[in-house]
Scaffold this motif. Sequence first.
Motif, PDB file in Angstrom:
ATOM      1  N   LEU A   1      34.261  13.673  13.373  1.00 53.50           N
ATOM      2  CA  LEU A   1      33.298  12.704  13.886  1.00 53.50           C
ATOM      3  C   LEU A   1      32.063  12.757  13.000  1.00 53.50           C
ATOM      4  O   LEU A   1      31.400  13.796  12.906  1.00 53.50           O
ATOM      5  CB  LEU A   1      32.917  13.012  15.333  1.00 53.50           C
ATOM      6  CG  LEU A   1      31.740  12.202  15.908  1.00 53.50           C
ATOM      7  CD1 LEU A   1      31.998  10.703  15.815  1.00 53.50           C
ATOM      8  CD2 LEU A   1      31.447  12.622  17.352  1.00 53.50           C
ATOM      9  N   VAL A   2      31.772  11.640  12.339  1.00 51.46           N
ATOM     10  CA  VAL A   2      30.555  11.514  11.541  1.00 51.46           C
ATOM     11  C   VAL A   2      29.543  10.722  12.365  1.00 51.46           C
ATOM     12  O   VAL A   2      29.636   9.501  12.481  1.00 51.46           O
ATOM     13  CB  VAL A   2      30.822  10.822  10.188  1.00 51.46           C
ATOM     14  CG1 VAL A   2      29.517  10.660   9.409  1.00 51.46           C
ATOM     15  CG2 VAL A   2      31.841  11.606   9.376  1.00 51.46           C
ATOM     16  N   ASN A   3      28.608  11.430  12.968  1.00 53.91           N
ATOM     17  CA  ASN A   3      27.554  10.802  13.766  1.00 53.91           C
ATOM     18  C   ASN A   3      26.483  10.280  12.815  1.00 53.91           C
ATOM     19  O   ASN A   3      25.532  10.981  12.474  1.00 53.91           O
ATOM     20  CB  ASN A   3      26.942  11.817  14.736  1.00 53.91           C
ATOM     21  CG  ASN A   3      27.738  11.966  16.016  1.00 53.91           C
ATOM     22  OD1 ASN A   3      28.097  10.993  16.660  1.00 53.91           O
ATOM     23  ND2 ASN A   3      28.019  13.213  16.390  1.00 53.91           N
ATOM     24  N   ASN A   4      26.648   9.044  12.384  1.00 53.21           N
ATOM     25  CA  ASN A   4      25.742   8.472  11.399  1.00 53.21           C
ATOM     26  C   ASN A   4      24.796   7.438  11.990  1.00 53.21           C
ATOM     27  O   ASN A   4      23.703   7.237  11.471  1.00 53.21           O
ATOM     28  CB  ASN A   4      26.558   7.830  10.274  1.00 53.21           C
ATOM     29  CG  ASN A   4      25.716   6.938   9.394  1.00 53.21           C
ATOM     30  OD1 ASN A   4      24.906   7.405   8.603  1.00 53.21           O
ATOM     31  ND2 ASN A   4      25.879   5.621   9.548  1.00 53.21           N
ATOM     32  N   ALA A   5      25.182   6.756  13.061  1.00 57.83           N
ATOM     33  CA  ALA A   5      24.365   5.674  13.608  1.00 57.83           C
ATOM     34  C   ALA A   5      22.968   6.168  13.949  1.00 57.83           C
ATOM     35  O   ALA A   5      22.785   7.248  14.516  1.00 57.83           O
ATOM     36  CB  ALA A   5      25.027   5.083  14.850  1.00 57.83           C
ATOM     37  N   GLY A   6      21.968   5.370  13.601  1.00 56.88           N
ATOM     38  CA  GLY A   6      20.577   5.743  13.887  1.00 56.88           C
ATOM     39  C   GLY A   6      19.652   4.753  13.235  1.00 56.88           C
ATOM     40  O   GLY A   6      20.051   3.665  12.820  1.00 56.88           O
ATOM     41  N   GLY A   7      18.394   5.134  13.147  1.00 55.76           N
ATOM     42  CA  GLY A   7      17.435   4.257  12.503  1.00 55.76           C
ATOM     43  C   GLY A   7      16.024   4.509  12.985  1.00 55.76           C
ATOM     44  O   GLY A   7      15.792   5.188  13.990  1.00 55.76           O
ATOM     45  N   ALA A   8      15.064   3.972  12.234  1.00 52.87           N
ATOM     46  CA  ALA A   8      13.643   4.027  12.589  1.00 52.87           C
ATOM     47  C   ALA A   8      13.175   2.595  12.824  1.00 52.87           C
ATOM     48  O   ALA A   8      13.584   1.679  12.109  1.00 52.87           O
ATOM     49  CB  ALA A   8      12.838   4.670  11.471  1.00 52.87           C
ATOM     50  N   PHE A   9      12.304   2.414  13.811  1.00 52.26           N
ATOM     51  CA  PHE A   9      11.946   1.059  14.208  1.00 52.26           C
ATOM     52  C   PHE A   9      10.449   0.799  14.265  1.00 52.26           C
ATOM     53  O   PHE A   9      10.018  -0.261  14.707  1.00 52.26           O
ATOM     54  CB  PHE A   9      12.598   0.734  15.567  1.00 52.26           C
ATOM     55  CG  PHE A   9      14.078   1.002  15.574  1.00 52.26           C
ATOM     56  CD1 PHE A   9      14.929   0.227  14.805  1.00 52.26           C
ATOM     57  CD2 PHE A   9      14.610   2.050  16.298  1.00 52.26           C
ATOM     58  CE1 PHE A   9      16.297   0.480  14.782  1.00 52.26           C
ATOM     59  CE2 PHE A   9      15.966   2.317  16.284  1.00 52.26           C
ATOM     60  CZ  PHE A   9      16.814   1.522  15.527  1.00 52.26           C
ATOM     61  N   ASP A  10       9.642   1.757  13.813  1.00 46.13           N
ATOM     62  CA  ASP A  10       8.206   1.522  13.696  1.00 46.13           C
ATOM     63  C   ASP A  10       7.606   2.585  12.786  1.00 46.13           C
ATOM     64  O   ASP A  10       8.264   3.574  12.468  1.00 46.13           O
ATOM     65  CB  ASP A  10       7.518   1.536  15.068  1.00 46.13           C
ATOM     66  CG  ASP A  10       7.429   2.930  15.675  1.00 46.13           C
ATOM     67  OD1 ASP A  10       6.585   3.729  15.223  1.00 46.13           O
ATOM     68  OD2 ASP A  10       8.217   3.238  16.594  1.00 46.13           O
ATOM     69  N   ALA A  11       6.375   2.361  12.381  1.00 42.53           N
ATOM     70  CA  ALA A  11       5.637   3.334  11.561  1.00 42.53           C
ATOM     71  C   ALA A  11       4.220   3.466  12.104  1.00 42.53           C
ATOM     72  O   ALA A  11       3.241   3.460  11.353  1.00 42.53           O
ATOM     73  CB  ALA A  11       5.632   2.898  10.106  1.00 42.53           C
ATOM     74  N   LEU A  12       4.113   3.588  13.416  1.00 41.28           N
ATOM     75  CA  LEU A  12       2.811   3.597  14.086  1.00 41.28           C
ATOM     76  C   LEU A  12       2.333   5.023  14.349  1.00 41.28           C
ATOM     77  O   LEU A  12       3.128   5.915  14.635  1.00 41.28           O
ATOM     78  CB  LEU A  12       2.901   2.865  15.427  1.00 41.28           C
ATOM     79  CG  LEU A  12       3.213   1.360  15.362  1.00 41.28           C
ATOM     80  CD1 LEU A  12       3.473   0.835  16.764  1.00 41.28           C
ATOM     81  CD2 LEU A  12       2.081   0.613  14.697  1.00 41.28           C
ATOM     82  N   PRO A  13       1.012   5.252  14.301  1.00 40.66           N
ATOM     83  CA  PRO A  13       0.480   6.554  14.735  1.00 40.66           C
ATOM     84  C   PRO A  13       0.664   6.716  16.236  1.00 40.66           C
ATOM     85  O   PRO A  13       0.828   5.735  16.975  1.00 40.66           O
ATOM     86  CB  PRO A  13      -1.004   6.466  14.354  1.00 40.66           C
ATOM     87  CG  PRO A  13      -1.311   5.001  14.310  1.00 40.66           C
ATOM     88  CD  PRO A  13      -0.056   4.334  13.852  1.00 40.66           C
ATOM     89  N   VAL A  14       0.632   7.945  16.687  1.00 41.08           N
ATOM     90  CA  VAL A  14       0.865   8.230  18.109  1.00 41.08           C
ATOM     91  C   VAL A  14      -0.165   7.523  18.984  1.00 41.08           C
ATOM     92  O   VAL A  14       0.163   7.042  20.087  1.00 41.08           O
ATOM     93  CB  VAL A  14       0.841   9.754  18.352  1.00 41.08           C
ATOM     94  CG1 VAL A  14       0.938  10.056  19.848  1.00 41.08           C
ATOM     95  CG2 VAL A  14       1.991  10.430  17.595  1.00 41.08           C
ATOM     96  N   ALA A  15      -1.403   7.404  18.517  1.00 43.40           N
ATOM     97  CA  ALA A  15      -2.445   6.747  19.314  1.00 43.40           C
ATOM     98  C   ALA A  15      -2.127   5.278  19.586  1.00 43.40           C
ATOM     99  O   ALA A  15      -2.669   4.694  20.533  1.00 43.40           O
ATOM    100  CB  ALA A  15      -3.793   6.863  18.604  1.00 43.40           C
ATOM    101  N   GLU A  16      -1.271   4.684  18.766  1.00 50.28           N
ATOM    102  CA  GLU A  16      -0.881   3.290  18.944  1.00 50.28           C
ATOM    103  C   GLU A  16       0.598   3.157  19.294  1.00 50.28           C
ATOM    104  O   GLU A  16       1.225   2.117  19.073  1.00 50.28           O
ATOM    105  CB  GLU A  16      -1.175   2.504  17.664  1.00 50.28           C
ATOM    106  CG  GLU A  16      -2.638   2.538  17.245  1.00 50.28           C
ATOM    107  CD  GLU A  16      -2.853   1.960  15.852  1.00 50.28           C
ATOM    108  OE1 GLU A  16      -1.967   1.229  15.372  1.00 50.28           O
ATOM    109  OE2 GLU A  16      -3.909   2.249  15.242  1.00 50.28           O
TER     110      GLU A  16
END
Length: 260
Positions: free
Chosen positions: A91-106
């Motif tokens: 099993l190659v668990n590859n699915a994923g991704g990043a969906f923002d580049a915001l600081p924690v305060a925002e």
Amino acid sequence: MPGPSPHPASAPRELPGAGRTAVVTGASSGIGAATARRLMAEGFDVVLGARRMDRLTELAAAIGARALPLDLTDPDSVAGFAGALDRVDVLVNNAGGAFDALPVAEADLDSWARTWEVNVLGTVRLTRALLPALIASGAGDLLFVGSTAGLVSYEGGASYTAAKHAVHTLAETLRLELVYDPVRVIEIAPGMVRTEEFALNRVGDPAKADAVYRGVREPLLAEDVADCIAWTLTRPHHVNVDLLVVRPRAQAAQHKVARE
């Protein structure tokens, strides 16, 4: 009558993946698609899983793999996918991704929830569903495509780095829990990889996505990561590559990148 040839033809070499079934998630593009192609070349029977069946079906037809719909955020989809498999060795668990580049305060909490659903909870869902088959194979491989973001934090990346830290911890925990079972647990942690969608999905603007890689000589490609994945999966089964960190030479660390 001619005598025997002084150089008899040797028997064809059996490919390392022959007779083994490998499941690859997130296989409709990027690292997942490249991994599917590479594992097919290594002799594995490959099952592709992703939401975008148009892309998945096209890839499966091109390389001779099997395509099944899979939405990791949907428990019914995961159950249906697992139920359609007769055996699973890898099993190659590859699915994923990043969906923002915001600081924690925002922080956009909807983005955080999506990031965790895809990268963490979905990975746990499918891993839990397929673990019995991996154990039953007698020589299972459970591989996580993590990230150097799971090892180092950086500004503007908390939703993604937190999720990938969780994936890293998941791999470490499973390695402890499965030590008496015939399953290797492997983590591949890539640094900067230029694919057609990762940066674009994160920032939403093609110009900003291109800027991520601007001036970087030879960022990694999906095929480079697929090569690492194939190498770990084709070692003798007593050899466990716990964690393989792979970066382009131009990236000395998460925050230190040579740009021309």
